[in-house]
Design an enzyme around this catalytic site. Structure first.
Site, PDB file in Angstrom:
ATOM      1  CG  ASP A  30       5.472  17.216   5.690  1.00 35.91           C
ATOM      2  OD1 ASP A  30       4.815  16.166   5.541  1.00 35.91           O
ATOM      3  OD2 ASP A  30       6.107  17.765   4.761  1.00 35.91           O
ATOM      4  CD  GLU A 152      -2.356   2.536   8.765  1.00 32.04           C
ATOM      5  OE1 GLU A 152      -1.798   2.613   9.870  1.00 32.04           O
ATOM      6  OE2 GLU A 152      -3.491   2.049   8.627  1.00 32.04           O
ATOM      7  NE  ARG A 155     -10.929   0.322   3.379  1.00 31.49           N
ATOM      8  CZ  ARG A 155     -12.202   0.002   3.612  1.00 31.49           C
ATOM      9  NH1 ARG A 155     -12.947  -0.507   2.651  1.00 31.49           N
ATOM     10  NH2 ARG A 155     -12.758   0.202   4.795  1.00 31.49           N
ATOM     11  CE  LYS A 207       0.455  -1.180   2.464  1.00 31.80           C
ATOM     12  NZ  LYS A 207      -0.938  -0.826   2.671  1.00 31.80           N
ATOM     13  CG  ASN A 211      -1.320  -2.842  -0.911  1.00 32.49           C
ATOM     14  OD1 ASN A 211      -2.353  -3.005  -0.265  1.00 32.49           O
ATOM     15  ND2 ASN A 211      -0.614  -1.737  -0.848  1.00 32.49           N
ATOM     16  CB  CYS A 263      -1.195   1.720  -2.220  1.00 31.70           C
ATOM     17  SG  CYS A 263      -0.990   2.876  -0.850  1.00 31.70           S
ATOM     18  NE  ARG A 331      -0.483  10.018  -3.871  1.00 32.04           N
ATOM     19  CZ  ARG A 331       0.002   9.882  -2.634  1.00 32.04           C
ATOM     20  NH1 ARG A 331       1.297   9.815  -2.423  1.00 32.04           N
ATOM     21  NH2 ARG A 331      -0.818   9.805  -1.592  1.00 32.04           N
TER      22      ARG A 331
HETATM   23  P1  NAD Z   1       2.286  11.569   1.048  1.00 32.76           P
HETATM   24  O1  NAD Z   1       3.061  11.930  -0.139  1.00 32.76           O
HETATM   25  O2  NAD Z   1       0.846  11.982   1.169  1.00 32.76           O
HETATM   26  O3  NAD Z   1       3.007  12.139   2.368  1.00 32.76           O
HETATM   27  C1  NAD Z   1       4.369  12.048   2.594  1.00 32.76           C
HETATM   28  C2  NAD Z   1       4.800  13.283   3.365  1.00 32.76           C
HETATM   29  O4  NAD Z   1       6.150  13.101   3.792  1.00 32.76           O
HETATM   30  C3  NAD Z   1       4.791  14.565   2.525  1.00 32.76           C
HETATM   31  O5  NAD Z   1       3.980  15.536   3.151  1.00 32.76           O
HETATM   32  C4  NAD Z   1       6.274  14.993   2.505  1.00 32.76           C
HETATM   33  O6  NAD Z   1       6.439  16.388   2.520  1.00 32.76           O
HETATM   34  C5  NAD Z   1       6.790  14.353   3.774  1.00 32.76           C
HETATM   35  N1  NAD Z   1       8.244  14.159   3.810  1.00 32.76           N
HETATM   36  C6  NAD Z   1       9.047  13.612   2.885  1.00 32.76           C
HETATM   37  N2  NAD Z   1      10.336  13.624   3.303  1.00 32.76           N
HETATM   38  C7  NAD Z   1      10.341  14.186   4.532  1.00 32.76           C
HETATM   39  C8  NAD Z   1      11.347  14.490   5.472  1.00 32.76           C
HETATM   40  N3  NAD Z   1      12.632  14.232   5.228  1.00 32.76           N
HETATM   41  N4  NAD Z   1      11.006  15.053   6.631  1.00 32.76           N
HETATM   42  C9  NAD Z   1       9.701  15.339   6.899  1.00 32.76           C
HETATM   43  N5  NAD Z   1       8.702  15.084   6.039  1.00 32.76           N
HETATM   44  C10 NAD Z   1       9.014  14.517   4.872  1.00 32.76           C
HETATM   45  O7  NAD Z   1       2.403   9.984   1.192  1.00 32.76           O
HETATM   46  P2  NAD Z   1       1.340   8.966   1.814  1.00 32.76           P
HETATM   47  O8  NAD Z   1       0.269   8.674   0.846  1.00 32.76           O
HETATM   48  O9  NAD Z   1       0.972   9.415   3.188  1.00 32.76           O
HETATM   49  O10 NAD Z   1       2.242   7.648   1.913  1.00 32.76           O
HETATM   50  C11 NAD Z   1       3.273   7.538   2.848  1.00 32.76           C
HETATM   51  C12 NAD Z   1       3.706   6.086   2.920  1.00 32.76           C
HETATM   52  O11 NAD Z   1       2.619   5.291   3.412  1.00 32.76           O
HETATM   53  C13 NAD Z   1       4.100   5.470   1.574  1.00 32.76           C
HETATM   54  O12 NAD Z   1       5.128   4.551   1.776  1.00 32.76           O
HETATM   55  C14 NAD Z   1       2.835   4.742   1.161  1.00 32.76           C
HETATM   56  O13 NAD Z   1       3.103   3.648   0.310  1.00 32.76           O
HETATM   57  C15 NAD Z   1       2.316   4.244   2.488  1.00 32.76           C
HETATM   58  N6  NAD Z   1       0.876   3.999   2.526  1.00 32.76           N
HETATM   59  C16 NAD Z   1       0.030   4.885   1.919  1.00 32.76           C
HETATM   60  C17 NAD Z   1      -1.341   4.660   1.991  1.00 32.76           C
HETATM   61  C18 NAD Z   1      -2.296   5.607   1.329  1.00 32.76           C
HETATM   62  O14 NAD Z   1      -3.469   5.251   1.194  1.00 32.76           O
HETATM   63  N7  NAD Z   1      -1.878   6.789   0.919  1.00 32.76           N
HETATM   64  C19 NAD Z   1      -1.842   3.545   2.687  1.00 32.76           C
HETATM   65  C20 NAD Z   1      -0.939   2.696   3.308  1.00 32.76           C
HETATM   66  C21 NAD Z   1       0.419   2.928   3.228  1.00 32.76           C
END
Ligand code: NAD
Length: 446
Positions: A30, A152, A155, A207, A211, A263, A331
């Site tokens: 990260d 992914e 949930r 995906k 959704n 999402c 969110r």
């Molecule tokens: P999140 O905001 O919780 O996590 C994203 C992470 O990426 C953050 O910790 C951020 O610091 C890091 N990041 C950003 N740019 C970076 C870089 N250049 N180098 C290293 N780290 C970096 O997001 P999330 O909820 O985990 O979602 C991530 C993706 O997965 C999104 O596209 C979302 O739509 C998708 N998704 C989310 C869920 C969910 O339930 N949250 C489910 C399925 C898919």
């Protein structure tokens, strides 16, 4: 196999810990050094049931590590996952891919000639893989990397179970070599799930289509709930009656305050944008988003009506801030619109949520929070259940009633049997059933 996961948020951390549990060697990366320092100190930056133990077990076994330095991880990885955020662009709702492309530019020079697979786990619009491939070809012409899509479906709140026992795994790639690597990666799950091998573009679209379909289902039942309230019918019975039809299925038929979360709102908007770009209007998805936006905005009005028509100076307890139970994620939570609306109506608010994470009140502003839900309703003129936490399902309603100034309970999650709630002396307002005459609190009757 050696795996790097870039982005250690809700998806990256859960995926990383679960891949390690399946026996792979994983490093979660990260850009946020504080997040990585916390993980390296044994902490976990998000609330997800079971995640702390899963991480600890796999770190102890030497299969899971955390870091910030891509250069130390990417060259030795067979698979590199991108799991960074794809938030909505405020100008047009399209997916903001700057984090994804930023990562691709960072990793391109680190890729080797061994045929590594770069995989989007982030939710990205159809065609994004082509753009990633073009960047890698331009910036690392000797790398021989493949680009795959592996969306992914986990949930939040049930993420570990969803990851380790998925309904399906979707692997989208146009290269047999990449399909083989991804097949090996998921081999430990192959006997308990369906692996859908498809083109990269189809995987990306799967995906969003999934959704959007679920969002449509929620908006549909919410409109039926409105109809039930006017037509003296019970939405929960209607949902049961239609959900037992195998063609419809029972899930996502719970009427409520409208969908939120990280999402559905953003993914439906991004899909509409994709449709607009290719002149396909996607009217059903648009209707679902409009119904949802209106619904979230109307919830405060529902509370005002239940409380007799005037909330100015009234104290209202908001039970639940997270967009769903078992997560700290706020969110796009329905609580945001509700709280904004209640404040505009002059209500004084107090809230309770076991985990909702709002550091410095960036989302909810200065909101007084009480740990115990019964203490939270003390002296209130109304209480609203917004999130279906188990903790709110088993409240002592008689006690709750005794602590309120006026015993109005608006239950946006239908957690209680209306008869039981009313027998406890509450003026109970569920979703999707006609109000009883005695539940209509008239202005000036108190
Ligand atoms: P999140 O905001 O919780 O996590 C994203 C992470 O990426 C953050 O910790 C951020 O610091 C890091 N990041 C950003 N740019 C970076 C870089 N250049 N180098 C290293 N780290 C970096 O997001 P999330 O909820 O985990 O979602 C991530 C993706 O997965 C999104 O596209 C979302 O739509 C998708 N998704 C989310 C869920 C969910 O339930 N949250 C489910 C399925 C898919």
């Amino acid at each position: 196999m050696h795996i790097s996961i870039i982005g250690s948020g809700y998806v990256g951390l859960v995926s990383g810990a679960c891949f390690a549990e399946l026996g792979h060697e994983v490093i979660c990366l990260d850009r946020d050094p504080e997040r990585i320092a916390l993980l390296n100190a044994g902490g976990v930056p998000i609330y997800e049931p079971g995640l702390t133990d899963l991480i600890a077990r796999n770190v102890a076994a030497g299969r899971l590590r955390f870091g910030t330095e891509l250069a130390e991880a990417i060259p030795s990885s067979e698979v590199v996952f991108i799991a960074v955020g794809t938030p909505p662009d405020p100008t047009d709702g399209s997916a903001d891919l700057s984090q994804v492309f930023g990562v691709v530019r960072q990793i391109a020079p680190l890729l080797t000639a061994r045929g590594q697979v770069v995989v989007t786990k982030s939710t990205v619009p159809v065609g994004t893989g082509d753009r990633i491939e073009a960047i890698i070809r331009a910036e690392a012409p000797t790398s021989h990397a493949y680009v795959a899509s592996n969306p992914e479906f986990l949930r939040e709140g049930e993420a570990i179970g969803d990851f380790l026992n998925p309904d399906r795994v979707v692997i989208g790639t146009n290269a047999a070599e990449a399909a083989e690597v991804m097949g090996n990666l998921y081999a430990p799950l192959a006997d308990k799930t369906v692996i859908v091998n498809t083109s990269r573009r189809s995987a990306e679209l799967i995906k969003y289509a999934a959704n959007a379909f679920l969002a449509v289902k929620i908006s549909f039942i919410n409109e039926i709930a409105d109809l039930c309230e006017q037509a003296t019918a019970e939405v929960q019975d209607v949902a049961l009656g239609i959900g037992l039809d195998a063609r419809i299925g029972p899930r996502f038929l719970e009427a409520g305050p409208g969908y939120g979360g990280s999402c559905f709102p953003k993914d439906t908007l991004a899909l509409l944008r994709t449709g607009a770009d290719v002149h396909v209007p996607l009217r059903i998805v648009r209707a679902a988003t409009e119904v949802n936006d209106l619904r979230k905005a109307e919830m405060a009005e529902r509370v005002r009506r239940a409380a007799g028509g005037d909330l100015s100076g009234k104290r209202v307890a908001v039970l639940g801030l997270a967009f769903k139970p078992n997560t700290d994620d706020i969110r796009d939570s329905p609580a945001i619109d509700l709280i904004r609306g209640l404040r505009a109506m002059g209500a004084e608010l107090v809230a309770c949520d076991p985990e909702a994470h709002d550091p410095q009140g960036l989302v909810f502003g200065a909101l007084s929070r009480v740990v115990d839900p019964i203490d939270c309703v003390e002296g209130c003129d109304a209480a609203v259940i917004v999130t279906g936490w188990d903790r709110f399902r088993s409240l002592d309603l008689t006690k709750l009633r005794s602590r309120m100034r006026v015993p109005v309970l608006v239950d946006l999650r239908n957690l209680y049997d209306p008869l039981v709630a009313r027998n406890c002396g509450l003026v109970y307002h569920p979703i999707g059933s006609a109000p009883l005459q005695h539940d209509l609190v008239q202005e000036g009757t108190r």
